[in-house]
Design a protein around this motif. Structure first.
Motif, PDB file in Angstrom:
ATOM      1  N   THR A  62       0.805  -1.282  -0.102  1.00  0.00           N
ATOM      2  CA  THR A  62      -0.075   0.019  -0.023  1.00  0.00           C
ATOM      3  C   THR A  62       0.780   1.287  -0.127  1.00  0.00           C
ATOM      4  OG1 THR A  62      -0.121  -0.114   2.318  1.00  0.00           O
ATOM      5  CG2 THR A  62      -1.905  -1.196   0.957  1.00  0.00           C
ATOM      6  N   THR A  63       1.978   1.153   0.661  1.00  0.00           N
ATOM      7  CA  THR A  63       2.963   2.324   0.518  1.00  0.00           C
ATOM      8  C   THR A  63       3.318   2.649  -0.776  1.00  0.00           C
ATOM      9  OG1 THR A  63       3.719   1.658   2.727  1.00  0.00           O
ATOM     10  CG2 THR A  63       5.148   3.120   1.200  1.00  0.00           C
ATOM     11  N   TRP A  64       3.447   1.809  -1.868  1.00  0.00           N
ATOM     12  CA  TRP A  64       3.886   2.023  -3.155  1.00  0.00           C
ATOM     13  C   TRP A  64       2.855   1.961  -4.025  1.00  0.00           C
ATOM     14  CZ3 TRP A  64       7.814   4.820  -2.767  1.00  0.00           C
ATOM     15  CH2 TRP A  64       8.801   4.453  -1.951  1.00  0.00           C
ATOM     16  N   GLY A  65       1.573   2.374  -3.698  1.00  0.00           N
ATOM     17  CA  GLY A  65       0.251   2.616  -4.518  1.00  0.00           C
ATOM     18  C   GLY A  65      -0.651   1.551  -4.767  1.00  0.00           C
ATOM     19  N   GLY A  66      -0.341   0.269  -4.187  1.00  0.00           N
ATOM     20  CA  GLY A  66      -1.119  -0.806  -4.423  1.00  0.00           C
ATOM     21  C   GLY A  66      -2.211  -0.936  -3.543  1.00  0.00           C
ATOM     22  N   LYS A  67      -3.502  -1.232  -4.198  1.00  0.00           N
ATOM     23  CA  LYS A  67      -4.792  -1.425  -3.289  1.00  0.00           C
ATOM     24  C   LYS A  67      -4.422  -2.035  -2.118  1.00  0.00           C
ATOM     25  CE  LYS A  67      -7.774  -0.373  -7.143  1.00  0.00           C
ATOM     26  NZ  LYS A  67      -9.000  -0.790  -8.093  1.00  0.00           N
ATOM     27  N   LYS A  68      -5.502  -1.843  -1.137  1.00  0.00           N
ATOM     28  CA  LYS A  68      -5.167  -2.714   0.201  1.00  0.00           C
ATOM     29  C   LYS A  68      -5.585  -4.200  -0.071  1.00  0.00           C
ATOM     30  CE  LYS A  68      -7.227  -2.908   4.936  1.00  0.00           C
ATOM     31  NZ  LYS A  68      -8.007  -2.439   5.683  1.00  0.00           N
ATOM     32  N   ILE A  69      -4.741  -5.071   0.382  1.00  0.00           N
ATOM     33  CA  ILE A  69      -4.753  -6.415   0.231  1.00  0.00           C
ATOM     34  C   ILE A  69      -5.803  -7.041   1.214  1.00  0.00           C
ATOM     35  CG2 ILE A  69      -3.485  -8.780  -0.074  1.00  0.00           C
ATOM     36  CD1 ILE A  69      -1.274  -7.054  -0.869  1.00  0.00           C
ATOM     37  N   VAL A  70      -6.677  -7.629   1.031  1.00  0.00           N
ATOM     38  CA  VAL A  70      -7.550  -8.701   2.038  1.00  0.00           C
ATOM     39  C   VAL A  70      -7.786  -9.895   1.569  1.00  0.00           C
ATOM     40  CG1 VAL A  70      -9.558  -8.515   3.201  1.00  0.00           C
ATOM     41  CG2 VAL A  70      -8.894  -6.460   2.608  1.00  0.00           C
ATOM     42  N   PHE A  71      -7.323 -10.774   2.229  1.00  0.00           N
ATOM     43  CA  PHE A  71      -7.384 -12.282   1.947  1.00  0.00           C
ATOM     44  C   PHE A  71      -8.561 -13.019   3.006  1.00  0.00           C
ATOM     45  CE2 PHE A  71      -2.574 -12.281   0.757  1.00  0.00           C
ATOM     46  CZ  PHE A  71      -2.838 -11.954  -0.316  1.00  0.00           C
ATOM     47  N   LYS A  72      -9.409 -13.869   2.736  1.00  0.00           N
ATOM     48  CA  LYS A  72     -10.274 -14.596   3.202  1.00  0.00           C
ATOM     49  C   LYS A  72      -9.401 -15.427   4.081  1.00  0.00           C
ATOM     50  CE  LYS A  72     -14.239 -13.964   0.211  1.00  0.00           C
ATOM     51  NZ  LYS A  72     -15.320 -14.851  -0.444  1.00  0.00           N
ATOM     52  N   GLU A  73      -8.391 -16.028   3.526  1.00  0.00           N
ATOM     53  CA  GLU A  73      -7.478 -17.176   4.270  1.00  0.00           C
ATOM     54  C   GLU A  73      -6.539 -16.323   4.924  1.00  0.00           C
ATOM     55  OE1 GLU A  73      -7.103 -16.232   1.209  1.00  0.00           O
ATOM     56  OE2 GLU A  73      -4.996 -16.559   0.961  1.00  0.00           O
ATOM     57  N   THR A  74      -6.322 -16.731   6.345  1.00  0.00           N
ATOM     58  CA  THR A  74      -5.104 -16.519   7.138  1.00  0.00           C
ATOM     59  C   THR A  74      -4.730 -17.497   8.010  1.00  0.00           C
ATOM     60  OG1 THR A  74      -6.575 -15.863   9.047  1.00  0.00           O
ATOM     61  CG2 THR A  74      -6.554 -14.200   7.270  1.00  0.00           C
ATOM     62  N   VAL A  75      -3.458 -17.332   8.702  1.00  0.00           N
ATOM     63  CA  VAL A  75      -2.877 -18.319   9.325  1.00  0.00           C
ATOM     64  C   VAL A  75      -3.994 -18.548  10.549  1.00  0.00           C
ATOM     65  CG1 VAL A  75      -0.717 -17.973   8.795  1.00  0.00           C
ATOM     66  CG2 VAL A  75      -1.614 -16.828  10.426  1.00  0.00           C
ATOM     67  N   GLU A  76      -4.836 -17.667  10.971  1.00  0.00           N
ATOM     68  CA  GLU A  76      -5.579 -17.964  12.100  1.00  0.00           C
ATOM     69  C   GLU A  76      -6.616 -18.768  11.687  1.00  0.00           C
ATOM     70  OE1 GLU A  76      -4.916 -13.282  13.760  1.00  0.00           O
ATOM     71  OE2 GLU A  76      -6.936 -14.067  12.891  1.00  0.00           O
ATOM     72  N   GLU A  77      -6.792 -19.512  10.490  1.00  0.00           N
ATOM     73  CA  GLU A  77      -7.730 -20.513  10.537  1.00  0.00           C
ATOM     74  C   GLU A  77      -7.398 -21.717  11.008  1.00  0.00           C
ATOM     75  OE1 GLU A  77      -8.034 -20.751   6.130  1.00  0.00           O
ATOM     76  OE2 GLU A  77      -9.476 -19.251   5.648  1.00  0.00           O
ATOM     77  N   GLU A  78      -6.074 -21.906  11.319  1.00  0.00           N
ATOM     78  CA  GLU A  78      -5.413 -22.889  12.065  1.00  0.00           C
ATOM     79  C   GLU A  78      -5.449 -22.609  13.291  1.00  0.00           C
ATOM     80  OE1 GLU A  78      -1.703 -23.566  10.197  1.00  0.00           O
ATOM     81  OE2 GLU A  78      -2.384 -24.074   8.424  1.00  0.00           O
TER      82      GLU A  78
END
Length: 341
Positions: free
Chosen positions: A190-206
């Motif tokens: 995001t610092t270099w202009g990319g859109k915010k990344i949102v993943f449905k999967e995270t390590v917290e699924e485990e």
């Protein structure tokens, strides 16, 4: 830059003290694998990319369009076309020689691409700041980091052209620390202009594992003046508090007077200090500048070795065999004062 530590011992290195110096919290790694052989390192990386199911995040200083870069780009295009979200962040200066057509082909295949620290005519002197970090996070579960870049000289394919390869070191990680590394990538993106990344999967699924169930690991990725100050403080603390042994491997060695004094002090208090630098450097001026301090260091009792194999590009530091650093930071002015590491 990734920092890695084993459990604290009765010496001067404890989790609480290191956290206090760096002002950051330890996480943990349930699996670690040191990568130091070029072909084997890239085989591990390529295999992980092939198996990616949901997301691939890559951040590199150098990403060339040679055989190694082309092979990886083909894999990224294939995974993207299979529905895997692929994000690639490269440094503008480090990847300056990679043509726009290369990035365009990746982009057309659905790979999202951004460049860090682009040159601006309105602020030309800011171009000295570089994003020197190397990181891959796959499916939010597996991460690679260290000193290697995406180019033939790192992967072993240089042998086909009979050119000189580079000896580097990286590390593969799994466990809760991967989430910390992913968060770092998201911030850079995001610092270099990319859109915010949102993943449905995270390590917290485990099931969430507490830090004491794995190897304590402290991710240190710095991208600000304050962060670089904390990084230098941690390096100085580590040298100052090592009691028995300091092993330093660096591609570029141009120490400050304070660093030299710390190394001399370590020898005086009885620690064995060994420094490994390239026998022949790709930047001769930097090599000569560092060698100007060799006589003083040798007289003080520091053992200095020059690597005679491939071009040494590794940055690894070990203190009392209980606290180690594996990353992208060299012991030179550029890394310690200007780069994102």
């Amino acid at each position: 830059m990734k920092r890695h530590a084993v459990a604290p011992t009765k010496n001067g290195f404890t989790i609480s003290l290191i956290e206090k110096i760096f002002q950051g919290k330890f996480s943990s790694a349930t699996r670690t694998q040191l990568l130091w052989k070029g072909k084997e390192s890239f085989d591990s990386i390529f295999d992980a990319v092939r198996q990616a199911e949901k997301s691939i995040c890559l951040q590199f200083y150098i990403f060339r369009n040679d055989e190694t870069g082309t092979a990886l780009s083909q894999l990224l295009r294939q995974r993207s076309q299979k529905g895997v979200k692929v994000y690639l962040l490269h440094d503008h200066f480090g990847s300056f020689g990679t043509p726009r057509s290369f990035w365009k082909e990746l982009s057309q295949a659905g790979v999202r691409i951004r460049a860090s620290h682009p040159f601006k005519w309105t602020a030309p002197f800011h171009y000295v700041h570089r994003d020197h970090r190397k990181l891959i996070v796959i499916d939010s579960k597996k991460a690679f980091t260290g000193g290697l870049n995406i180019a033939n000289e790192y992967s072993g394919l240089h042998l086909r052209r009979r050119s000189r390869g580079w000896r580097d070191t990286g590390i593969l990680l799994e466990g809760p620390v991967v989430k910390e590394l992913l968060d770092t990538f998201k911030r850079s993106w995001t610092t270099w202009g990319g859109k915010k990344i949102v993943f449905k999967e995270t390590v917290e699924e485990e099931p969430v594992r507490q830090p004491d169930t794995g190897i304590p690991a402290l991710p240190i990725f710095v991208y600000s003046r304050r962060g670089r100050t904390r990084m230098r403080s941690l390096l100085r603390y580590s040298i100052k508090n090592a009691k028995t042994e300091i092993l330093l491997t660096t591609a570029y060695f141009t120490p400050s007077r304070r660093m030299i004094t710390l190394l001399e002090g370590a020898v005086k208090r009885g620690a064995k200090v060994r420094l490994l630098v390239p026998g022949k450097s790709d930047i001769p001026a930097a090599s000569y500048a560092g060698r100007a301090f060799f006589s003083r260091l040798l007289r003080s009792g520091v053992d200095i070795y020059t690597y005679r194999g491939e071009m040494l590009h590794a940055k690894t530091y070990v203190f009392d065999r209980c606290w180690s650093i594996v990353g992208s930071t060299n012991l030179d002015y550029q890394s310690l004062m200007y780069n994102d590491e």
